[in-house]
Design a protein around this motif. Structure first.
Motif, PDB file in Angstrom:
ATOM      1  N   GLU A  53     -18.803 -35.622 -28.232  1.00 27.04           N
ATOM      2  CA  GLU A  53     -19.363 -34.385 -27.699  1.00 27.04           C
ATOM      3  C   GLU A  53     -19.989 -34.606 -26.316  1.00 27.04           C
ATOM      4  N   SER A  54     -20.632 -35.745 -26.171  1.00 29.81           N
ATOM      5  CA  SER A  54     -21.352 -35.987 -24.918  1.00 29.81           C
ATOM      6  C   SER A  54     -20.544 -36.836 -23.953  1.00 29.81           C
ATOM      7  N   ASN A  55     -19.256 -36.944 -24.231  1.00 27.29           N
ATOM      8  CA  ASN A  55     -18.421 -37.797 -23.396  1.00 27.29           C
ATOM      9  C   ASN A  55     -17.996 -37.087 -22.120  1.00 27.29           C
ATOM     10  N   TRP A  56     -18.964 -36.570 -21.412  1.00 27.31           N
ATOM     11  CA  TRP A  56     -18.668 -35.948 -20.127  1.00 27.31           C
ATOM     12  C   TRP A  56     -18.858 -36.999 -19.056  1.00 27.31           C
ATOM     13  N   THR A  57     -17.950 -37.008 -18.114  1.00 29.91           N
ATOM     14  CA  THR A  57     -18.071 -38.033 -17.085  1.00 29.91           C
ATOM     15  C   THR A  57     -19.363 -37.814 -16.302  1.00 29.91           C
ATOM     16  N   ASP A  58     -19.782 -36.557 -16.227  1.00 30.07           N
ATOM     17  CA  ASP A  58     -20.977 -36.248 -15.467  1.00 30.07           C
ATOM     18  C   ASP A  58     -22.029 -35.598 -16.365  1.00 30.07           C
ATOM     19  N   PRO A  59     -23.068 -36.349 -16.704  1.00 28.20           N
ATOM     20  CA  PRO A  59     -24.084 -35.810 -17.628  1.00 28.20           C
ATOM     21  C   PRO A  59     -24.758 -34.557 -17.064  1.00 28.20           C
ATOM     22  N   PHE A  60     -24.882 -34.486 -15.750  1.00 24.84           N
ATOM     23  CA  PHE A  60     -25.506 -33.330 -15.120  1.00 24.84           C
ATOM     24  C   PHE A  60     -24.692 -32.059 -15.402  1.00 24.84           C
ATOM     25  N   LEU A  61     -23.364 -32.238 -15.297  1.00 21.47           N
ATOM     26  CA  LEU A  61     -22.462 -31.138 -15.582  1.00 21.47           C
ATOM     27  C   LEU A  61     -22.593 -30.706 -17.039  1.00 21.47           C
ATOM     28  N   PHE A  62     -22.686 -31.694 -17.890  1.00 20.17           N
ATOM     29  CA  PHE A  62     -22.819 -31.431 -19.328  1.00 20.17           C
ATOM     30  C   PHE A  62     -24.068 -30.595 -19.592  1.00 20.17           C
ATOM     31  N   ALA A  63     -25.191 -31.015 -18.982  1.00 18.38           N
ATOM     32  CA  ALA A  63     -26.451 -30.308 -19.194  1.00 18.38           C
ATOM     33  C   ALA A  63     -26.377 -28.885 -18.636  1.00 18.38           C
ATOM     34  N   THR A  64     -25.831 -28.770 -17.434  1.00 20.63           N
ATOM     35  CA  THR A  64     -25.725 -27.446 -16.813  1.00 20.63           C
ATOM     36  C   THR A  64     -24.885 -26.517 -17.683  1.00 20.63           C
ATOM     37  N   TYR A  65     -23.758 -27.053 -18.122  1.00 22.23           N
ATOM     38  CA  TYR A  65     -22.856 -26.265 -18.949  1.00 22.23           C
ATOM     39  C   TYR A  65     -23.562 -25.814 -20.222  1.00 22.23           C
ATOM     40  N   SER A  66     -24.325 -26.740 -20.825  1.00 29.11           N
ATOM     41  CA  SER A  66     -25.006 -26.407 -22.071  1.00 29.11           C
ATOM     42  C   SER A  66     -26.049 -25.317 -21.867  1.00 29.11           C
ATOM     43  N   ILE A  67     -26.586 -25.204 -20.659  1.00 32.04           N
ATOM     44  CA  ILE A  67     -27.591 -24.166 -20.417  1.00 32.04           C
ATOM     45  C   ILE A  67     -26.924 -22.860 -19.994  1.00 32.04           C
ATOM     46  N   ILE A  68     -25.941 -22.997 -19.127  1.00 30.30           N
ATOM     47  CA  ILE A  68     -25.357 -21.792 -18.544  1.00 30.30           C
ATOM     48  C   ILE A  68     -24.527 -20.998 -19.538  1.00 30.30           C
ATOM     49  N   LYS A  69     -23.785 -21.726 -20.390  1.00 38.74           N
ATOM     50  CA  LYS A  69     -22.885 -21.014 -21.290  1.00 38.74           C
ATOM     51  C   LYS A  69     -23.630 -20.026 -22.202  1.00 38.74           C
ATOM     52  N   PRO A  70     -24.675 -20.470 -22.920  1.00 38.77           N
ATOM     53  CA  PRO A  70     -25.370 -19.498 -23.788  1.00 38.77           C
ATOM     54  C   PRO A  70     -26.024 -18.381 -22.992  1.00 38.77           C
ATOM     55  N   LEU A  71     -26.578 -18.728 -21.818  1.00 38.57           N
ATOM     56  CA  LEU A  71     -27.247 -17.698 -21.024  1.00 38.57           C
ATOM     57  C   LEU A  71     -26.256 -16.666 -20.508  1.00 38.57           C
ATOM     58  N   ALA A  72     -25.086 -17.130 -20.130  1.00 37.91           N
ATOM     59  CA  ALA A  72     -24.079 -16.208 -19.614  1.00 37.91           C
ATOM     60  C   ALA A  72     -23.685 -15.205 -20.687  1.00 37.91           C
ATOM     61  N   SER A  73     -23.433 -15.721 -21.916  1.00 40.69           N
ATOM     62  CA  SER A  73     -22.983 -14.789 -22.945  1.00 40.69           C
ATOM     63  C   SER A  73     -24.108 -13.835 -23.332  1.00 40.69           C
TER      64      SER A  73
END
Ligand SMILES: Nc1ncnc2c1ncn2[C@@H]1O[C@H](COP(=O)(O)OP(=O)(O)OP(=O)(O)O)[C@@H](O)[C@H]1O
Ligand SMILES: [Mg+2]
Lengths: 331, 284
Positions: free
Chosen positions: B21-41
């Motif tokens: 699940e956390s195998n993102w090459t860029d942890p920053f991207l992972f964190a941003t995505y995890s915040i933005i996705k729920p907020l967007a919906s």
């Protein structure tokens, strides 16, 4: 006596239902037919057969991955259909020629995790990983992500995974497929050592390499098109050809040759043809040397030029030729 | 020995799931995505609500749909987290057969693999709730919050979702090609029937029984009540039921759903062995 039987198959059969698309009707393909085997504890048993013979199908049934269509199979006394859990505790399996594994984990992590699935104590697991990786020659890569390994090294990791759990019965499906000559030799040496370390272990391996079967196995079952054609020690199998004369003839045959004419000659037990661009090879099993003159007469009738002619000792390949009329690689 | 294998394989599976699940090459991207996705919906929902009601954010309906939507994020997360494991292990890592021949309890292994999705899902839920609390005046009154009820409902619901995930994993096992997004598809399909963003009364009469049969419906209602109990009375549908009634019904429907799920998973499992599907690869 039951305790001495590690693997037993009785009238084992498997039919696959296949169709290429939704509209088509199901066709039945018989991958295994009426297979009977009795493998003793401590045996290193080989299944030798060409592509599509049913080797993998048999291994899948014995490792509880696939249900048989007919018959019964037991491993260490447990029915694979009725008590798969009991079987699973006692076995392990490795298929060669594939790159399975969690690419994002390191080699050590992959192996460690599988050890956990078998409830192996942490320290024991670590020791075994260390020891096995040294033997197989990947100890310097233990901390490499397995996705960064070459295919061969990944296969070695897989082989370790099989031995790591010290199973009572180990199944190896073409363990050296895709490995280079040196690595194959290492693996074979390791297999032999593992078996001689402990007489309680049983190992079933499949291969389509004659030499591998001959060199490694206590007993070999020759299998083709789902049927076991012969089952004995390699030397006994070869002994069935003791009286026969086996020749290997290299021919110049630019316009091909008529195999049936050779097969019809009295005294010809069977023969197999290998055609390559540069030359044509005929492996031929004769009742005795005297038939050879007939063979040579036939080659001149077909205007074939003999480039080389050699008499040789029987090998497992010849046993297969005698039974099937083809070389294993040519099936 | 047996328990130790079960526990260890569950833990190892959770660890593996987390690694994947956390195998993102860029942890920053992972964190941003995890915040933005729920907020967007959540923003889309809030926007639609504000247009339809002419910005009437004080209506209890707003809290109803905001909370329903926030917690519903668990549904696709857990369902796909568990069922996707079959595809991942079978097609991608080619390890499913090796997991199968090991003495692990397959459902426990699958639950373990789903834990990571539960964790990231919880994070998404938390972010959504925080945003609602801080910026949108969703009426949380922490004095009134019934924490024991909240956590009890949450745990019960997650177990229920895990069992439904198992059912989908079973279906994935026997449908070699067609279940890539089964978790998300089923979650979206059920969304309208669970009273997540509007009460069941909005549905045509003949469709309502679907909602009443789903444990997810009661679960969402319980989570809302435990968090904003004081205004939950304004939500229609379940006014006649006490918290205790709801827990009871949630338990009962989950039990039935769970039994069906386990039964069907075993059936699929059996069928997969029969048809040789455990190590099949479709090369998609
Ligand atoms: N899942 C399947 N569905 C349909 N047919 C199958 C399936 N698996 C194997 N077969 C067929 O069953 C037969 C036996 O296959 P199997 O894989 O057991 O052979 P094998 O001896 O292992 O061959 P190889 O040396 O190529 O690995 C083949 O004809 C194969 O095409
Ligand atoms: Mg095979």
């Amino acid at each position: 006596m039951k305790n001495y039987v590690a693997i037993e198959a009785r009238n084992l059969g498997r039919i696959y239902k296949i169709r290429n698309n939704r509209k088509e009707k199901f066709k039945e393909l018989s991958a295994l037919e009426n297979v009977n085997l009795n493998i003793k504890k401590g045996e290193l048993f080989g299944l030798l057969g060409p592509n599509g013979a049913g080797k993998t199908t048999l291994i899948k049934i014995l490792t509880t991955l696939l249900s048989p269509t007919t018959g019964i199979a037991t491993v260490v006394g447990f029915d694979v259909e009725k008590s798969p859990e009991e079987v699973r505790k006692r076995i392990n399996m490795v298929s060669g020629g594939e790159t399975s594994g969690y690419g994002l984990l390191t080699v050590r992590e992959n192996l460690w995790m599988f050890a956990q699935f078998y409830g192996i104590d942490g320290k024991v697991a670590n020791d075994r990983i260390k020891k096995l990786s040294e033997i197989v020659g990947i100890s310097d890569r233990l901390n490499t992500k397995s996705s960064d390994l070459s295919t061969g090294l990944r296969q070695k990791m897989n082989i370790i995974r099989g031995f790591l759990t010290d199973p009572q019965v180990l199944f190896l499906d073409e363990p050296t497929l895709g490995l280079d000559v040196g690595a194959s030799r290492d693996v074979r040496t390791f297999i032999k050592g593992w078996m001689s370390d402990n007489g309680e272990r049983t190992l079933l391996l499949t291969t389509h390499y004659m030499v591998e079967a001959d060199e490694l196995c206590d007993r070999v079952a020759i299998i083709n098109q789902g049927k076991v054609l012969a089952c004995d020690t390699p030397s006994n199998l070869k002994r069935t050809l003791q009286k026969e004369a086996i020749f290997n003839i290299n021919l110049h045959a630019p316009s091909g040759l008529d195999m049936d004419k050779f097969k019809k000659i009295t005294g010809v037990k069977n023969c197999a043809l290998t055609q390559k661009p540069e030359n044509t090879t005929l492996d031929i099993i004769l009742e005795d040397d005297s038939v050879l003159s007939e063979i040579i007469a036939e080659t001149s009738r077909q205007t074939l030029r003999i480039l080389r002619l050699e008499k040789r000792e029987p090998s497992l390949e010849d046993v297969f030729i005698k039974l099937v009329g083809q070389k294993i690689e040519e099936v | 020995m047996k328990n130790s294998i079960s526990l260890r394989s569950f833990l190892s599976a959770s660890w593996l799931g987390w690694k994947i699940e956390s195998n993102w090459t860029d942890p920053f991207l992972f964190a941003t995505y995890s915040i933005i996705k729920p907020l967007a919906s959540a923003s889309i929902l809030v926007l639609m609500y504000s247009i339809v009601t002419d910005q009437n954010f004080n209506n209890p309906m707003f809290a109803y749909l905001y909370l329903g939507n926030a917690f519903y994020q668990y549904v696709p997360a857990v369902l796909s987290g568990i069922s996707w494991t079959i595809i991942d292990d079978r097609e991608h890592y080619r390890t499913l057969k090796y997991i199968y021949i090991a003495p692990v309890n397959i459902p426990l292994y699958l639950f373990g693999r789903g834990v990571a999705k539960f964790i990231t899902g919880s994070f998404a839920v938390l972010i959504t709730l925080l945003a609602g609390f801080l910026f949108l005046k969703v009426p949380f009154d922490f004095q009134q919050t019934n924490w024991p009820l909240f956590f009890l409902s949450l745990i019960l619901g997650i177990l229920m979702l895990a069992l439904l995930g198992l059912l989908l994993a079973g279906i994935t096992l026997v449908t070699a090609r067609h279940s890539y997004y089964i978790g998300d598809v089923v979650a979206s399909g059920l969304f309208l029937f669970t009273g997540a963003i509007f009460p069941l009364e909005v549905l045509p009469v003949w469709l309502r029984p679907v909602g009443y049969a789903l444990p997810i419906t009661y679960w969402l209602e319980l989570l809302r009540r435990s968090l904003v109990g004081n205004i939950a009375k304004a939500f229609p549908t379940f006014t006649s039921m006490s918290n205790f009634d709801l827990i009871l019904v949630l338990l009962l429907t989950s039990l039935i759903a769970g039994l069906i799920a386990i039964f069907l998973f075993n059936k699929c499992n059996h069928s997969a062995r029969e048809r040789g599907l455990i190590d099949i690869s479709t090369n998609y």
